[in-house]
Design an enzyme around this catalytic site. Structure first.
Site, PDB file in Angstrom:
ATOM      1  N   LYS A  27      42.766  41.463  68.114  1.00 32.76           N
ATOM      2  CA  LYS A  27      42.434  42.842  67.738  1.00 32.76           C
ATOM      3  C   LYS A  27      43.668  43.511  67.139  1.00 32.76           C
ATOM      4  O   LYS A  27      44.776  43.374  67.682  1.00 32.76           O
ATOM      5  CB  LYS A  27      41.974  43.593  68.993  1.00 32.76           C
TER       6      LYS A  27
ATOM      7  N   SER B 142      35.438  49.103  75.253  1.00 30.34           N
ATOM      8  CA  SER B 142      35.657  48.454  73.958  1.00 30.34           C
ATOM      9  C   SER B 142      35.712  46.933  73.966  1.00 30.34           C
ATOM     10  O   SER B 142      35.713  46.321  72.897  1.00 30.34           O
ATOM     11  CB  SER B 142      36.928  48.993  73.308  1.00 30.34           C
TER      12      SER B 142
ATOM     13  N   SER C   7      35.241  49.662  70.504  1.00 32.73           N
ATOM     14  CA  SER C   7      36.045  49.558  69.314  1.00 32.73           C
ATOM     15  C   SER C   7      36.323  48.115  68.894  1.00 32.73           C
ATOM     16  O   SER C   7      36.596  47.858  67.722  1.00 32.73           O
ATOM     17  CB  SER C   7      37.373  50.279  69.521  1.00 32.73           C
TER      18      SER C   7
END
Ligand code: GLN
Length: 471
Positions: A50, A149, A125
């Site tokens: 990420k 997330s 996210s």
């Protein structure tokens, strides 16, 4: 790398691919194996990271214009541990800007698409990491979970994701969003893969003040055992009913019945303060965001606009922050600054902290009669792109079931438990602080039993984004 090239056009899971370094580090692992070195179980396995984790040698953007070209001078602890274990970093995955959102649509670089249906969101996210797994672009990925997330994207893409106990994985070198809630964690397609990665990245780090100085829970062993016989599992009464999609509730109920058949003792548990978790989160989280994002002042690093000698420092700051942050980041900064302002502090931030304590007490009470708690991970399956972008409240509700675990710092994971209207549904499992192994134990039992009854894993049903008819 070929697979990423084939499918990432329509999926857009990656913000940057690190082809040369990845191939080079894979080659190095091959050489070490050829030389007879005994390497860890994940040596040579590719991983998608990420774009919130600092990784030297390429930009770490947080999916924001503010950090678009910023290259970190050091590695985050979690990435460093992956590199030390011989994992091969493929590149950086898309996310909502500064990890604020539930759909990846607040990314400054365009949204990620859900491989199950390219018109739908992959959650957020960490939608990039989850989509990369579901599209078979990477077998492992890293995420961070502040309010859901890791778990919410896992649920809506049919993948596995675990938010470790707060303090169980290091936040050092992870772009800070809401520091009392942020927690890095492992994502994968199977429970065992997730558990193996958990053990690589977890454990004490003196660089993170909130890191717990205890051994990593035995997640791999728990994933291998996958036995729930004799476990007491609580169904959270409040995480159901109005606003929950019938198909999601149906898959959840079936999975609870499955746990009973597998020998778990299932009871209903009431956590009355969970209903205040979401509103309290949206005071605490923005308050911490307003503080953490103050560092993007155009002076030290990141974007700087109007730096032409004709503007004051204040004008440069205003121009940069005005253009550099997206709408959602600005909304949270404004909300948080307001919640913390003199005269409102007690009414907003203070009350929210009290609710946080009550949520912790609900969990403490539940652990008296249960080893683990279960609930749906999300109230609905993946929604369509654009559906909630103009309605922040609807977007925030995607985290209705995941936020309580962050507020109390307990361990929690999401595991695929079937399809509703052709789209994945996630089972959420929560366990006490530093009992992360129980999350894996329940997850593995469900994974094993469902695979046996379906005759295949859920992810073998994902349409191939590379095939024309999938679009
Ligand atoms: N969707 C939640 C938010 O927007 C949680 C985000 C996260 O866990 N990083 O704040």
């Amino acid at each position: 790398m070929d697979r990423i090239e084939q499918v990432d056009g329509p999926v857009h899971a990656f913000l940057a691919v690190d082809r040369e370094r990845a191939i080079e580090s894979a080659r190095r692992v091959d050489e070490r194996i050829a030389a007879g070195e005994k390497l860890g179980p994940l040596a040579g396995v590719p991983i998608a990271v990420k774009d919130l984790f600092c990784y030297r040698g390429m930009p770490t953007t947080a999916a924001s214009r503010m950090l678009e070209k910023w290259v970190p001078p050091y590695n985050s602890t979690v990435v460093q541990r992956c590199l030390d274990a011989g994992l091969v970093v493929l590149g950086k995955t898309n996310l909502d800007e500064f990890a604020m959102g539930s759909s990846t649509e607040t990314s400054a670089f365009g949204p990620t698409h859900n491989p199950w249906d390219l018109d739908r969101v992959p959650g957020g996210s960490g939608g990039g990491s989850a989509a990369a797994l579901a599209a078979h672009e990477a077998p492992l990925a890293l995420g961070t979970d502040t309010g859901g997330s890791i778990r919410q994207p896992a649920a809506v893409t049919g993948t596995v994701g675990v938010k470790p106990t707060y303090g169980g994985t290091s936040r050092h070198g992870v772009i800070a969003m809401a520091s009392s809630l942020d927690q890095p964690g492992p994502c994968a397609r199977t429970v065992l893969d997730t558990a193996l990665l958990h053990e690589v990245i977890g454990g004490h780090d003196p660089m993170d003040q909130t890191s717990i100085d205890q051994p990593v829970p035995a997640t791999t062993e728990a994933a291998r055992i996958g036995e729930v016989r004799g476990m007491r599992i609580g169904v959270v009464k409040e995480l159901s009913g109005e606003g929950y999609q019938p198909g999601v509730e149906a898959r959840f109920t079936e999975t609870v019945e499955l746990l009973t058949r597998l020998g778990a003792e299932v009871v209903e548990v009431s956590c009355p303060n969970f209903e205040y978790a979401l509103p309290a989160y949206y005071l605490i989280q923005p308050a911490e965001v307003s503080s953490n994002l103050a560092r993007y002042d155009a002076m030290r690093y990141g974007l700087r606009l109007d730096d032409d000698g004709d503007h004051s420092a204040e004008q440069v700051m205003r121009a940069t922050r005005g253009a550099g942050f997206g709408e959602e980041a600005k909304r949270r900064i404004i909300l948080g600054t307001y919640a913390l302002s003199a005269g409102y502090f007690d009414a907003y931030y203070g009350s929210a902290q009290k609710i946080r304590t009550l949520i912790q007490r609900d969990f403490a009470q539940a652990w008296r009669s249960c080893d683990a708690l279960v609930a749906p991970t999300t109230p609905t399956v993946a929604f369509t792109l654009g559906e909630r972008t103009d309605d922040p409240m609807a977007m925030y509700r995607a985290d209705l079931c995941t936020i309580p675990a962050n507020m109390a710092g307990v361990a929690a994971g999401s595991f695929p438990c079937g399809l509703a209207d052709g789209l994945p549904v996630g089972l959420q499992v929560m366990a006490p602080v530093m009992a992360d192994d129980r999350v894996y134990r329940v997850g593995a039992a469900v994974e094993h039993a469902l695979k046996e009854s379906w005759g295949h894993s859920l992810l073998s049903e994902v349409p191939d984004p590379a095939k024309e008819d999938a679009r």
